[in-house]
Design a protein around this motif. Structure first.
Motif, PDB file in Angstrom:
ATOM      1  N   ASP A 278      -8.402  -1.261  -0.946  1.00 19.99           N
ATOM      2  CA  ASP A 278      -8.061  -2.284   0.039  1.00 19.99           C
ATOM      3  C   ASP A 278      -7.493  -3.523  -0.660  1.00 19.99           C
ATOM      4  OD1 ASP A 278      -8.066  -3.480   2.710  1.00 19.99           O
ATOM      5  OD2 ASP A 278      -9.647  -4.772   1.894  1.00 19.99           O
ATOM      6  N   LYS A 279      -8.158  -3.920  -1.763  1.00 23.65           N
ATOM      7  CA  LYS A 279      -7.672  -5.068  -2.537  1.00 23.65           C
ATOM      8  C   LYS A 279      -6.383  -4.712  -3.276  1.00 23.65           C
ATOM      9  CE  LYS A 279     -11.030  -7.614  -1.255  1.00 23.65           C
ATOM     10  NZ  LYS A 279     -10.772  -8.713  -0.286  1.00 23.65           N
ATOM     11  N   LEU A 280      -6.328  -3.459  -3.734  1.00 29.75           N
ATOM     12  CA  LEU A 280      -5.135  -3.023  -4.449  1.00 29.75           C
ATOM     13  C   LEU A 280      -3.902  -3.072  -3.553  1.00 29.75           C
ATOM     14  CD1 LEU A 280      -3.767  -1.786  -6.942  1.00 29.75           C
ATOM     15  CD2 LEU A 280      -4.406   0.464  -6.063  1.00 29.75           C
ATOM     16  N   ALA A 281      -4.066  -2.738  -2.283  1.00 27.49           N
ATOM     17  CA  ALA A 281      -2.939  -2.784  -1.353  1.00 27.49           C
ATOM     18  C   ALA A 281      -2.362  -4.197  -1.276  1.00 27.49           C
ATOM     19  CB  ALA A 281      -3.391  -2.315   0.030  1.00 27.49           C
ATOM     20  N   ASN A 282      -3.265  -5.196  -1.229  1.00 27.18           N
ATOM     21  CA  ASN A 282      -2.798  -6.587  -1.188  1.00 27.18           C
ATOM     22  C   ASN A 282      -2.091  -6.975  -2.479  1.00 27.18           C
ATOM     23  OD1 ASN A 282      -3.955  -6.936   1.355  1.00 27.18           O
ATOM     24  ND2 ASN A 282      -5.917  -7.567   0.496  1.00 27.18           N
ATOM     25  N   VAL A 283      -2.672  -6.531  -3.602  1.00 24.97           N
ATOM     26  CA  VAL A 283      -2.087  -6.852  -4.905  1.00 24.97           C
ATOM     27  C   VAL A 283      -0.718  -6.195  -5.058  1.00 24.97           C
ATOM     28  CG1 VAL A 283      -2.329  -6.468  -7.392  1.00 24.97           C
ATOM     29  CG2 VAL A 283      -4.270  -7.319  -6.068  1.00 24.97           C
ATOM     30  N   LEU A 284      -0.609  -4.932  -4.642  1.00 26.70           N
ATOM     31  CA  LEU A 284       0.670  -4.228  -4.771  1.00 26.70           C
ATOM     32  C   LEU A 284       1.742  -4.860  -3.888  1.00 26.70           C
ATOM     33  CD1 LEU A 284      -0.318  -0.461  -4.966  1.00 26.70           C
ATOM     34  CD2 LEU A 284       0.523  -1.934  -6.793  1.00 26.70           C
ATOM     35  N   ASP A 285       1.371  -5.281  -2.691  1.00 25.99           N
ATOM     36  CA  ASP A 285       2.331  -5.977  -1.826  1.00 25.99           C
ATOM     37  C   ASP A 285       2.875  -7.215  -2.534  1.00 25.99           C
ATOM     38  OD1 ASP A 285       2.284  -4.240   0.274  1.00 25.99           O
ATOM     39  OD2 ASP A 285       0.794  -5.356   1.435  1.00 25.99           O
ATOM     40  N   TYR A 286       1.976  -7.926  -3.180  1.00 25.66           N
ATOM     41  CA  TYR A 286       2.376  -9.157  -3.884  1.00 25.66           C
ATOM     42  C   TYR A 286       3.303  -8.828  -5.048  1.00 25.66           C
ATOM     43  CZ  TYR A 286       1.830 -13.843  -5.876  1.00 25.66           C
ATOM     44  OH  TYR A 286       2.058 -15.109  -6.356  1.00 25.66           O
ATOM     45  N   ILE A 287       2.923  -7.804  -5.831  1.00 28.57           N
ATOM     46  CA  ILE A 287       3.718  -7.439  -7.010  1.00 28.57           C
ATOM     47  C   ILE A 287       5.095  -6.916  -6.608  1.00 28.57           C
ATOM     48  CG2 ILE A 287       3.885  -5.829  -8.954  1.00 28.57           C
ATOM     49  CD1 ILE A 287       0.851  -5.980  -9.193  1.00 28.57           C
ATOM     50  N   LEU A 288       5.124  -6.051  -5.571  1.00 27.32           N
ATOM     51  CA  LEU A 288       6.372  -5.394  -5.191  1.00 27.32           C
ATOM     52  C   LEU A 288       7.320  -6.310  -4.430  1.00 27.32           C
ATOM     53  CD1 LEU A 288       4.964  -1.911  -4.090  1.00 27.32           C
ATOM     54  CD2 LEU A 288       6.179  -2.456  -6.203  1.00 27.32           C
ATOM     55  N   TYR A 289       6.768  -7.252  -3.684  1.00 25.05           N
ATOM     56  CA  TYR A 289       7.620  -8.080  -2.818  1.00 25.05           C
ATOM     57  C   TYR A 289       7.655  -9.551  -3.246  1.00 25.05           C
ATOM     58  CZ  TYR A 289       7.253  -3.864  -0.031  1.00 25.05           C
ATOM     59  OH  TYR A 289       7.284  -2.554   0.373  1.00 25.05           O
ATOM     60  N   GLU A 290       6.481 -10.192  -3.274  1.00 26.16           N
ATOM     61  CA  GLU A 290       6.452 -11.626  -3.552  1.00 26.16           C
ATOM     62  C   GLU A 290       6.860 -11.949  -4.989  1.00 26.16           C
ATOM     63  OE1 GLU A 290       6.166 -13.664  -1.110  1.00 26.16           O
ATOM     64  OE2 GLU A 290       5.778 -11.998   0.250  1.00 26.16           O
TER      65      GLU A 290
END
Length: 249
Positions: free
Chosen positions: A84-96
């Motif tokens: 669940d936390k990884l999903a947030n982190v990956l969104d940040y890495i891939l997009y932000e």
């Protein structure tokens, strides 16, 4: 008898004026040429800086992703929470993180998710303290002026060098945002055990200060020191001064 003298005098004056005009013309031409060279040099310098940043950040993201996956793999029983936390982190890495800047709010939220993922590596008795001291009324708190992933190195370094299974050890992470300055203080008790040397480890440590110097020049301060077996790293970025410099540039 005065006419030849007057004629000669006027001729000298005219020649001097012509010489002066010529030198003024050459001086202006030289100044324009100098400005043109300076502009080309600044453009080249900017391209070099951007290339350096792209090179550093292209090394940083895969390195972080690999560390996160290793953490999750080693503690499968907490996978659901970690994913669940990884999903947030990956969104940040891939997009932000692909953007040139993020807001302090976005970076701090990302870092807190990263810490939650790292928690699965520690003993239940291990002391992990995380604090946020945020003045959300600050005008720059939600403005995109902070380099993405700037908090990774200091946090991951603490988890790497602390004894995560020792009840006497600890890690402390404090985020602050006040007077439009971003602060991150990370401290940990140094482990007696030597950290395992992994292939290509230390990429973040080698690139953090380079990124800070390229982006923020003299608008940041990074201090690292040891005090009574406790390693302390303190980062301050003055976003107000940086924004002012951006407007002047």
């Amino acid at each position: 008898m005065q006419h030849p003298f007057l004629y000669g005098f006027l001729t000298v004056i005219l020649l001097l004026l012509l010489a002066l005009c010529y030198f003024v013309y050459r001086w202006r031409e030289s100044e324009q040429s100098k400005k043109s060279v300076e502009a080309k040099f600044q453009a080249l310098e900017m391209k070099i800086n951007n290339l350096q940043l792209e090179t550093l950040e292209s090394k940083l993201n895969p390195h972080l992703f690999k560390n996160i996956l290793n953490s999750i793999q080693s503690h499968a029983y907490q996978t659901y929470f970690a994913l669940d936390k990884l999903a947030n982190v990956l969104d940040y890495i891939l997009y932000e993180s692909q953007k040139k800047f993020v807001s302090p709010k976005e970076e701090i939220e990302f870092a807190l998710n990263l810490i939650e993922i790292n928690k699965i590596k520690v003993s239940p008795l291990f002391e992990l303290k995380v604090k946020t001291k945020i003045n959300e009324g600050e005008t720059l708190y939600e403005q995109r002026l902070l380099a993405p992933l700037i908090s990774i190195d200091l946090i991951e370094n603490a988890f790497k060098h602390a004894d995560l299974q020792n009840a006497d050890a600890f890690i402390s992470v404090v985020f602050e945002f006040k007077e439009n300055c971003f602060y991150l203080t990370v401290s940990n008790k140094i482990s007696d055990k030597k950290a395992l040397l992994k292939e290509r480890s230390g990429i973040g440590a080698a690139t953090l200060e380079q990124r800070l110097k390229i982006i923020y020049k003299d608008q940041f301060k990074l201090d690292k020191f040891i005090e009574n077996d406790i390693y302390i790293a303190h980062l301050k970025i003055d976003l107000r001064e940086y924004k002012n410099q951006m407007h002047l540039a």
